[in-house]
Scaffold this motif. Structure first.
Motif, PDB file in Angstrom:
ATOM      1  N   MET A  74     -12.361  -6.830  28.443  1.00  0.00           N
ATOM      2  CA  MET A  74     -13.713  -6.553  28.005  1.00  0.00           C
ATOM      3  C   MET A  74     -14.274  -5.402  28.828  1.00  0.00           C
ATOM      4  N   LYS A  75     -15.193  -4.683  28.223  1.00  0.00           N
ATOM      5  CA  LYS A  75     -15.795  -3.510  28.860  1.00  0.00           C
ATOM      6  C   LYS A  75     -17.305  -3.572  28.748  1.00  0.00           C
ATOM      7  N   GLU A  76     -17.969  -3.131  29.810  1.00  0.00           N
ATOM      8  CA  GLU A  76     -19.414  -2.923  29.754  1.00  0.00           C
ATOM      9  C   GLU A  76     -19.646  -1.454  29.479  1.00  0.00           C
ATOM     10  N   VAL A  77     -20.381  -1.169  28.428  1.00  0.00           N
ATOM     11  CA  VAL A  77     -20.702   0.199  28.057  1.00  0.00           C
ATOM     12  C   VAL A  77     -22.168   0.438  28.375  1.00  0.00           C
ATOM     13  N   THR A  78     -22.424   1.453  29.189  1.00  0.00           N
ATOM     14  CA  THR A  78     -23.789   1.838  29.525  1.00  0.00           C
ATOM     15  C   THR A  78     -24.019   3.243  28.999  1.00  0.00           C
ATOM     16  N   ALA A  79     -25.096   3.407  28.255  1.00  0.00           N
ATOM     17  CA  ALA A  79     -25.437   4.716  27.701  1.00  0.00           C
ATOM     18  C   ALA A  79     -26.852   5.077  28.123  1.00  0.00           C
ATOM     19  N   ILE A  80     -27.030   6.307  28.552  1.00  0.00           N
ATOM     20  CA  ILE A  80     -28.349   6.867  28.845  1.00  0.00           C
ATOM     21  C   ILE A  80     -28.619   7.882  27.745  1.00  0.00           C
ATOM     22  N   ILE A  81     -29.706   7.659  26.987  1.00  0.00           N
ATOM     23  CA  ILE A  81     -29.988   8.505  25.833  1.00  0.00           C
ATOM     24  C   ILE A  81     -31.452   8.943  25.835  1.00  0.00           C
ATOM     25  N   GLN A  82     -31.772   9.885  24.952  1.00  0.00           N
ATOM     26  CA  GLN A  82     -33.160  10.305  24.779  1.00  0.00           C
ATOM     27  C   GLN A  82     -33.930   9.188  24.079  1.00  0.00           C
ATOM     28  N   PRO A  83     -35.177   8.956  24.490  1.00  0.00           N
ATOM     29  CA  PRO A  83     -35.964   7.873  23.876  1.00  0.00           C
ATOM     30  C   PRO A  83     -36.087   7.978  22.357  1.00  0.00           C
ATOM     31  N   VAL A  84     -36.181   9.182  21.820  1.00  0.00           N
ATOM     32  CA  VAL A  84     -36.343   9.336  20.370  1.00  0.00           C
ATOM     33  C   VAL A  84     -35.080   8.963  19.598  1.00  0.00           C
ATOM     34  N   ARG A  85     -33.950   8.814  20.268  1.00  0.00           N
ATOM     35  CA  ARG A  85     -32.694   8.485  19.609  1.00  0.00           C
ATOM     36  C   ARG A  85     -32.387   6.987  19.644  1.00  0.00           C
ATOM     37  N   LEU A  86     -33.294   6.173  20.204  1.00  0.00           N
ATOM     38  CA  LEU A  86     -33.031   4.735  20.313  1.00  0.00           C
ATOM     39  C   LEU A  86     -32.853   4.087  18.946  1.00  0.00           C
TER      40      LEU A  86
ATOM     41  N   GLY B  63     -25.058  -7.402  20.240  1.00  0.00           N
ATOM     42  CA  GLY B  63     -26.148  -7.513  21.198  1.00  0.00           C
ATOM     43  C   GLY B  63     -26.148  -6.370  22.182  1.00  0.00           C
ATOM     44  N   MET B  64     -27.307  -6.106  22.738  1.00  0.00           N
ATOM     45  CA  MET B  64     -27.450  -5.047  23.737  1.00  0.00           C
ATOM     46  C   MET B  64     -28.713  -5.298  24.543  1.00  0.00           C
ATOM     47  N   THR B  65     -28.777  -4.696  25.701  1.00  0.00           N
ATOM     48  CA  THR B  65     -29.972  -4.723  26.528  1.00  0.00           C
ATOM     49  C   THR B  65     -30.494  -3.303  26.612  1.00  0.00           C
ATOM     50  N   VAL B  66     -31.792  -3.141  26.401  1.00  0.00           N
ATOM     51  CA  VAL B  66     -32.416  -1.813  26.415  1.00  0.00           C
ATOM     52  C   VAL B  66     -33.449  -1.779  27.532  1.00  0.00           C
ATOM     53  N   SER B  67     -33.397  -0.732  28.349  1.00  0.00           N
ATOM     54  CA  SER B  67     -34.323  -0.572  29.463  1.00  0.00           C
ATOM     55  C   SER B  67     -34.858   0.854  29.489  1.00  0.00           C
ATOM     56  N   ASP B  68     -36.089   0.991  29.954  1.00  0.00           N
ATOM     57  CA  ASP B  68     -36.616   2.328  30.215  1.00  0.00           C
ATOM     58  C   ASP B  68     -35.993   2.836  31.503  1.00  0.00           C
ATOM     59  N   ALA B  69     -35.710   4.118  31.550  1.00  0.00           N
ATOM     60  CA  ALA B  69     -35.112   4.730  32.733  1.00  0.00           C
ATOM     61  C   ALA B  69     -35.704   6.120  32.912  1.00  0.00           C
TER      62      ALA B  69
ATOM     63  N   VAL C 114     -36.962  12.864  34.060  1.00  0.00           N
ATOM     64  CA  VAL C 114     -37.165  12.882  32.622  1.00  0.00           C
ATOM     65  C   VAL C 114     -37.040  11.450  32.093  1.00  0.00           C
ATOM     66  N   PRO C 115     -37.939  11.014  31.196  1.00  0.00           N
ATOM     67  CA  PRO C 115     -37.823   9.665  30.640  1.00  0.00           C
ATOM     68  C   PRO C 115     -36.580   9.541  29.757  1.00  0.00           C
ATOM     69  N   LYS C 116     -35.860   8.446  29.936  1.00  0.00           N
ATOM     70  CA  LYS C 116     -34.646   8.155  29.171  1.00  0.00           C
ATOM     71  C   LYS C 116     -34.644   6.685  28.793  1.00  0.00           C
ATOM     72  N   ILE C 117     -33.685   6.290  27.986  1.00  0.00           N
ATOM     73  CA  ILE C 117     -33.450   4.905  27.617  1.00  0.00           C
ATOM     74  C   ILE C 117     -32.041   4.538  28.070  1.00  0.00           C
ATOM     75  N   ARG C 118     -31.920   3.355  28.669  1.00  0.00           N
ATOM     76  CA  ARG C 118     -30.611   2.850  29.097  1.00  0.00           C
ATOM     77  C   ARG C 118     -30.232   1.694  28.178  1.00  0.00           C
ATOM     78  N   ILE C 119     -29.043   1.779  27.605  1.00  0.00           N
ATOM     79  CA  ILE C 119     -28.512   0.726  26.745  1.00  0.00           C
ATOM     80  C   ILE C 119     -27.269   0.158  27.412  1.00  0.00           C
ATOM     81  N   ASP C 120     -27.215  -1.158  27.565  1.00  0.00           N
ATOM     82  CA  ASP C 120     -26.049  -1.842  28.107  1.00  0.00           C
ATOM     83  C   ASP C 120     -25.534  -2.826  27.073  1.00  0.00           C
ATOM     84  N   THR C 121     -24.234  -2.847  26.878  1.00  0.00           N
ATOM     85  CA  THR C 121     -23.610  -3.828  25.994  1.00  0.00           C
ATOM     86  C   THR C 121     -22.209  -4.122  26.508  1.00  0.00           C
TER      87      THR C 121
END
Length: 113
Positions: free
Chosen positions: A1-13, A27-33, A56-63
């Motif tokens: 199993m793998k944990e995938v963490t992505a940092i993306i632009q907020p408008v792309r959430l 499922g995923m967890t979304v956090s402000d970053a 710069v404001p970003k969004i962090r997604i973990d799954t």
């Protein structure tokens, strides 16, 4: 199993969430970053005065996904998050030793669904 963490632009959430759901991610967890990379922050203007914004404001997604599902997950994120501009984000992958579902006690692959 793998944990995938992505940092993306907020408008792309929204598009990334839709792409992951369509790909079968359950499922995923979304956090402000906030952070900076090669863009190094930005400048903003308030009442005619310019000032530096170091982070710069970003969004962090973990799954967490199964090994066989890793490529599909990364392709879904990249396809939905990419704008072609500096600051599109990063993805990193880590190994996961075990996953448990608290409610039922299920473990590993069964707990992911």
């Amino acid at each position: 199993m793998k944990e995938v963490t992505a940092i993306i632009q907020p408008v792309r959430l929204g598009p990334v969430r839709d792409a992951l759901s369509a790909a079968g991610v359950t499922g995923m967890t979304v956090s402000d970053a906030r952070g900076f990379g090669s863009q190094g922050g930005s400048t903003d203007t308030y009442r005619g005065v310019e000032y530096a914004v170091p982070y710069v404001p970003k969004i962090r997604i973990d799954t967490v996904v199964s090994d066989s599902f890793l490529d599909v997950t990364i392709e879904a994120i990249c396809g939905a998050a990419q704008t072609g501009n500096v600051g599109d984000g990063k993805i990193w992958v880590k190994d996961v030793g075990a996953v448990y579902r608290i409610r039922t006690g299920e473990r590993d692959e069964v707990a992911l669904n």
